[in-house]
Scaffold this motif. Structure first.
Motif, PDB file in Angstrom:
ATOM      1  N   MET A  21      -8.884  12.112   2.480  1.00  0.00           N
ATOM      2  CA  MET A  21      -8.315  11.003   3.260  1.00  0.00           C
ATOM      3  C   MET A  21      -8.827  10.980   4.689  1.00  0.00           C
ATOM      4  O   MET A  21      -9.213   9.934   5.215  1.00  0.00           O
ATOM      5  CB  MET A  21      -6.783  11.106   3.284  1.00  0.00           C
ATOM      6  N   ILE A  22      -8.830  12.148   5.352  1.00  0.00           N
ATOM      7  CA  ILE A  22      -9.183  12.156   6.773  1.00  0.00           C
ATOM      8  C   ILE A  22     -10.683  11.931   6.968  1.00  0.00           C
ATOM      9  O   ILE A  22     -11.097  11.310   7.958  1.00  0.00           O
ATOM     10  CB  ILE A  22      -8.714  13.461   7.464  1.00  0.00           C
ATOM     11  N   GLY A  60       0.814  -1.218   0.000  1.00  0.00           N
ATOM     12  CA  GLY A  60       0.000   0.000   0.000  1.00  0.00           C
ATOM     13  C   GLY A  60       0.838   1.254   0.000  1.00  0.00           C
ATOM     14  O   GLY A  60       0.569   2.197  -0.760  1.00  0.00           O
ATOM     15  N   SER A  61       1.884   1.289   0.834  1.00  0.00           N
ATOM     16  CA  SER A  61       2.755   2.468   0.899  1.00  0.00           C
ATOM     17  C   SER A  61       3.487   2.664  -0.420  1.00  0.00           C
ATOM     18  O   SER A  61       3.651   3.796  -0.897  1.00  0.00           O
ATOM     19  CB  SER A  61       3.758   2.317   2.043  1.00  0.00           C
ATOM     20  N   ALA A  62       3.978   1.554  -1.004  1.00  0.00           N
ATOM     21  CA  ALA A  62       4.671   1.661  -2.289  1.00  0.00           C
ATOM     22  C   ALA A  62       3.726   2.170  -3.370  1.00  0.00           C
ATOM     23  O   ALA A  62       4.099   3.008  -4.204  1.00  0.00           O
ATOM     24  CB  ALA A  62       5.233   0.294  -2.679  1.00  0.00           C
ATOM     25  N   PHE A  63       2.492   1.660  -3.344  1.00  0.00           N
ATOM     26  CA  PHE A  63       1.511   2.117  -4.319  1.00  0.00           C
ATOM     27  C   PHE A  63       1.202   3.595  -4.133  1.00  0.00           C
ATOM     28  O   PHE A  63       1.141   4.357  -5.108  1.00  0.00           O
ATOM     29  CB  PHE A  63       0.230   1.289  -4.182  1.00  0.00           C
ATOM     30  N   LEU A  64       1.042   4.003  -2.871  1.00  0.00           N
ATOM     31  CA  LEU A  64       0.768   5.415  -2.588  1.00  0.00           C
ATOM     32  C   LEU A  64       1.924   6.297  -3.037  1.00  0.00           C
ATOM     33  O   LEU A  64       1.722   7.361  -3.620  1.00  0.00           O
ATOM     34  CB  LEU A  64       0.518   5.609  -1.092  1.00  0.00           C
ATOM     35  N   VAL A  70      -7.128  -0.601   5.598  1.00  0.00           N
ATOM     36  CA  VAL A  70      -8.086   0.509   5.561  1.00  0.00           C
ATOM     37  C   VAL A  70      -7.404   1.862   5.291  1.00  0.00           C
ATOM     38  O   VAL A  70      -7.833   2.598   4.391  1.00  0.00           O
ATOM     39  CB  VAL A  70      -8.926   0.555   6.861  1.00  0.00           C
ATOM     40  N   PRO A  71      -6.347   2.240   6.054  1.00  0.00           N
ATOM     41  CA  PRO A  71      -5.697   3.530   5.763  1.00  0.00           C
ATOM     42  C   PRO A  71      -5.120   3.593   4.361  1.00  0.00           C
ATOM     43  O   PRO A  71      -5.125   4.649   3.733  1.00  0.00           O
ATOM     44  CB  PRO A  71      -4.585   3.611   6.815  1.00  0.00           C
ATOM     45  N   ILE A  72      -4.627   2.456   3.868  1.00  0.00           N
ATOM     46  CA  ILE A  72      -4.021   2.425   2.532  1.00  0.00           C
ATOM     47  C   ILE A  72      -5.065   2.734   1.469  1.00  0.00           C
ATOM     48  O   ILE A  72      -4.827   3.530   0.554  1.00  0.00           O
ATOM     49  CB  ILE A  72      -3.369   1.050   2.293  1.00  0.00           C
ATOM     50  N   ILE A  73      -6.217   2.100   1.586  1.00  0.00           N
ATOM     51  CA  ILE A  73      -7.293   2.349   0.613  1.00  0.00           C
ATOM     52  C   ILE A  73      -7.732   3.814   0.670  1.00  0.00           C
ATOM     53  O   ILE A  73      -7.900   4.471  -0.370  1.00  0.00           O
ATOM     54  CB  ILE A  73      -8.484   1.414   0.891  1.00  0.00           C
ATOM     55  N   ASN A  74      -7.898   4.335   1.886  1.00  0.00           N
ATOM     56  CA  ASN A  74      -8.350   5.718   2.042  1.00  0.00           C
ATOM     57  C   ASN A  74      -7.332   6.706   1.457  1.00  0.00           C
ATOM     58  O   ASN A  74      -7.701   7.680   0.796  1.00  0.00           O
ATOM     59  CB  ASN A  74      -8.587   6.029   3.523  1.00  0.00           C
ATOM     60  N   MET A  75      -6.037   6.448   1.726  1.00  0.00           N
ATOM     61  CA  MET A  75      -5.012   7.354   1.194  1.00  0.00           C
ATOM     62  C   MET A  75      -4.886   7.227  -0.323  1.00  0.00           C
ATOM     63  O   MET A  75      -4.599   8.209  -1.015  1.00  0.00           O
ATOM     64  CB  MET A  75      -3.668   7.077   1.871  1.00  0.00           C
ATOM     65  N   ARG A  82      -5.939  13.827  -5.929  1.00  0.00           N
ATOM     66  CA  ARG A  82      -4.915  14.857  -6.077  1.00  0.00           C
ATOM     67  C   ARG A  82      -4.298  14.854  -7.472  1.00  0.00           C
ATOM     68  O   ARG A  82      -4.099  15.910  -8.077  1.00  0.00           O
ATOM     69  CB  ARG A  82      -3.812  14.661  -5.033  1.00  0.00           C
ATOM     70  N   ILE A  83      -3.998  13.668  -7.999  1.00  0.00           N
ATOM     71  CA  ILE A  83      -3.395  13.585  -9.340  1.00  0.00           C
ATOM     72  C   ILE A  83      -4.341  14.172 -10.385  1.00  0.00           C
ATOM     73  O   ILE A  83      -3.915  14.915 -11.286  1.00  0.00           O
ATOM     74  CB  ILE A  83      -3.048  12.123  -9.684  1.00  0.00           C
ATOM     75  N   ALA A  84      -5.624  13.853 -10.265  1.00  0.00           N
ATOM     76  CA  ALA A  84      -6.606  14.382 -11.223  1.00  0.00           C
ATOM     77  C   ALA A  84      -6.660  15.908 -11.161  1.00  0.00           C
ATOM     78  O   ALA A  84      -6.686  16.587 -12.208  1.00  0.00           O
ATOM     79  CB  ALA A  84      -7.979  13.787 -10.932  1.00  0.00           C
ATOM     80  N   LEU A  85      -6.638  16.454  -9.942  1.00  0.00           N
ATOM     81  CA  LEU A  85      -6.683  17.911  -9.792  1.00  0.00           C
ATOM     82  C   LEU A  85      -5.397  18.566 -10.285  1.00  0.00           C
ATOM     83  O   LEU A  85      -5.426  19.648 -10.885  1.00  0.00           O
ATOM     84  CB  LEU A  85      -6.935  18.276  -8.324  1.00  0.00           C
TER      85      LEU A  85
END
Length: 506
Positions: free
Chosen positions: A411-412, A220-224, A370-375, A382-385
């Motif tokens: 995210m939050i 998840g972190s690597a993907f993020l 869960v945090p990984i999916i949310n982030m 963000r990328i789209a914006l």
């Protein structure tokens, strides 16, 4: 702060652009090697100690240390071999290749030290983590700044100046690892095991448990972080191809954004230790099935996070211009470019800080995905914006700052929803934020008036320093007046009883 501020003034916007590009690449490989280690080890060790199984905790450390050291070695070699290709991919030129290669050894050092830190954090011993981080920062400061100046003066090339600064970062990381290794062997010699302790698990079983918990975090972190790299790359290409900026201007703007993000991250020096301490404390309470302890630990962590994050966000927003003028004292153009970006990002200090704490709370329960999916959802937003706004010439890099705020907000919101579902009984985060926000608004009004008044008598740089110290004092008094802070929170601090008595908190 003492490393980044002089560096930004020596290297300028373009040089810092190379510096931050190398860091973007480093963070990706460092997350592969370290993101799962401290979380998995801290949680498993804390649960083993809560159940009186010290030998089990030590074996967990040995297995994880071997595993993540091998992963760190692989990441280090890949960064060195493909430094040129990574630089071209990120910025359309190879100017960052020297800095990327210079930062590669830190992946190995960090993977080893993160296992050691996770082990001690699981035992609720934060001393080796704290001392090693201070040692790392001190060496980085002196060696990094000296090498950056040397290469910049002898070659005149900002990309080599950035590489020199990063060599100092790697050297600092090595000595931090050396210290924490020495601490480990000394503490191990003093460890006393129970005479009758249940047999330790097999290496295969421990490795399975580590991977089950750590792999989702690593992936998840690597993907993020891959999404972060995509975000950075998209921004650079959109600034040059759609907004019509030349390569040097785009790199300079990336340096401004990096500076703003660095100042934006300063409050996390206080927030990250809170979230780091929450995970083993909460994991231990869960292992003991202590419902009252779970609720009190979670609530206190959220309140402490808000008490720090809200005034920091308000202060950075209100005084963004004077703060950038102060920190970028020899680069007025960079200060002017950084200030509006910091103002746009400042409100996200609150959501970013809450993200650290709520992630630890959710991970302590074992819901690491869960945090990984949310982030991931927030990062895709963000990328789209960034793609849309950075391609508009009138908005350019400001679109990246605005996108940062929106993504953290998404995210939050998702994390808070998850928290109330996983840990019912936790008070409303919005409810806890009302009083600190009121105190922070009082602080902002008073400190800004003090700043404006002082500018008639002293320079703006001196005025903002005085205004910041005044803001701290005003916020503390306003927090007491509005009852944003309670005696329970004060007494958890060092010398808390004395501070509570001084503030007459009952």
């Amino acid at each position: 702060m003492f490393f980044s501020i002089p560096l930004a003034n020596f290297l300028g916007g373009e040089g810092m652009g190379y510096f931050y590009t190398a860091y973007d690449i480093f963070i990706f490989f460092n997350l592969l090697a370290t993101s799962g280690a401290p979380i998995a080890i801290s949680r498993m060790v804390s649960m083993a100690y809560a159940q009186g199984r010290k030998r089990e905790a030590d074996k967990i450390f040995r297995v994880s240390f071997t595993l993540f050291s091998l992963i760190g070695m692989a990441g280090c070699l890949v960064m060195i071999v493909f430094a040129d290709q990574f630089s071209v991919l990120m910025t359309k030129n190879n100017g960052s290749m020297y800095a990327i290669a210079a930062l590669a050894p830190m992946v190995l050092f960090m993977s080893m030290s993160s296992c050691l830190r996770g082990y001690f954090q699981g035992r609720s011993n934060m001393v080796p983590t704290a001392v090693s981080q201070v040692l790392e920062s001190g060496i980085k400061l002196f060696v990094g700044i000296a090498l950056a100046l040397f290469f910049l003066q002898t070659t005149g090339l900002p990309e080599l100046g950035a590489a020199g600064a990063i060599v100092g970062v790697s050297v600092g990381s090595f000595f931090a690892l050396l210290y924490i290794l020495i601490y480990f062997f000394k503490s191990r010699a003093q460890t006393r095991y129970m005479v009758r302790e249940v047999p330790v698990s097999s290496t295969k079983h421990i490795l399975h448990d580590i991977l089950v918990f750590a792999v989702p975090v690593i992936v998840g972190s690597a993907f993020l972080n891959f999404l972060d790299l995509v975000d950075s790359s998209v921004m650079m290409y959109r600034l040059q191809d759609a907004a019509g900026l030349d390569e040097t201007t785009a790199m300079t703007m990336k340096g401004w954004l990096g500076n703003a993000r660095k100042y934006f991250d300063l409050p996390n020096a206080v927030i990250v230790p809170i979230s780091t301490a929450v995970l083993p404390l909460l994991s231990g309470a869960i292992a003991r099935k202590d419902r009252k302890g779970i609720r009190e630990t979670s609530t206190l962590a959220l309140r402490m996070t808000l008490m720090v994050a809200i005034p920091a966000a308000v202060g950075l927003c209100v005084l963004s211009g004077p703060i950038c003028d102060l920190l970028l004292y020899s680069q007025p153009e960079d200060a002017a470019g950084t200030a509006p970006l910091l103002m746009l990002m400042a409100p996200a200090v609150i959501t970013a800080s809450l993200l650290y704490t709520t992630n630890s709370m959710i991970q302590a329960v074992g819901k690491v995905h869960v945090p990984i999916i949310n982030m991931a959802i927030g990062t895709v937003v963000r990328i789209a914006l960034v793609y849309v706004f950075c391609g508009i010439p009138e908005i350019n890099v400001n679109g990246a700052a605005f996108s940062t705020f929106v993504s953290y907000f998404v995210m939050i919101v998702l994390n808070v929803i998850s928290i109330h579902r996983i840990l019912p009984g936790i008070p409303s985060v919005l409810g806890m934020a009302v009083r600190p926000m009121l105190a922070a608004l009082i602080m902002a009004g008073v400190s800004y008036l003090i700043y404006m008044g002082l500018t008639f008598f002293v320079s703006s740089k001196i005025a903002v320093i005085i205004a910041i110290f005044a803001a701290i004092a005003v916020y503390v008094l306003a927090a007491v007046f509005t009852k944003a802070i309670t005696r329970d929170e004060i007494i958890h601090m060092p010398k808390g009883e004395r501070i509570a008595a001084l503030l007459r908190l009952k």
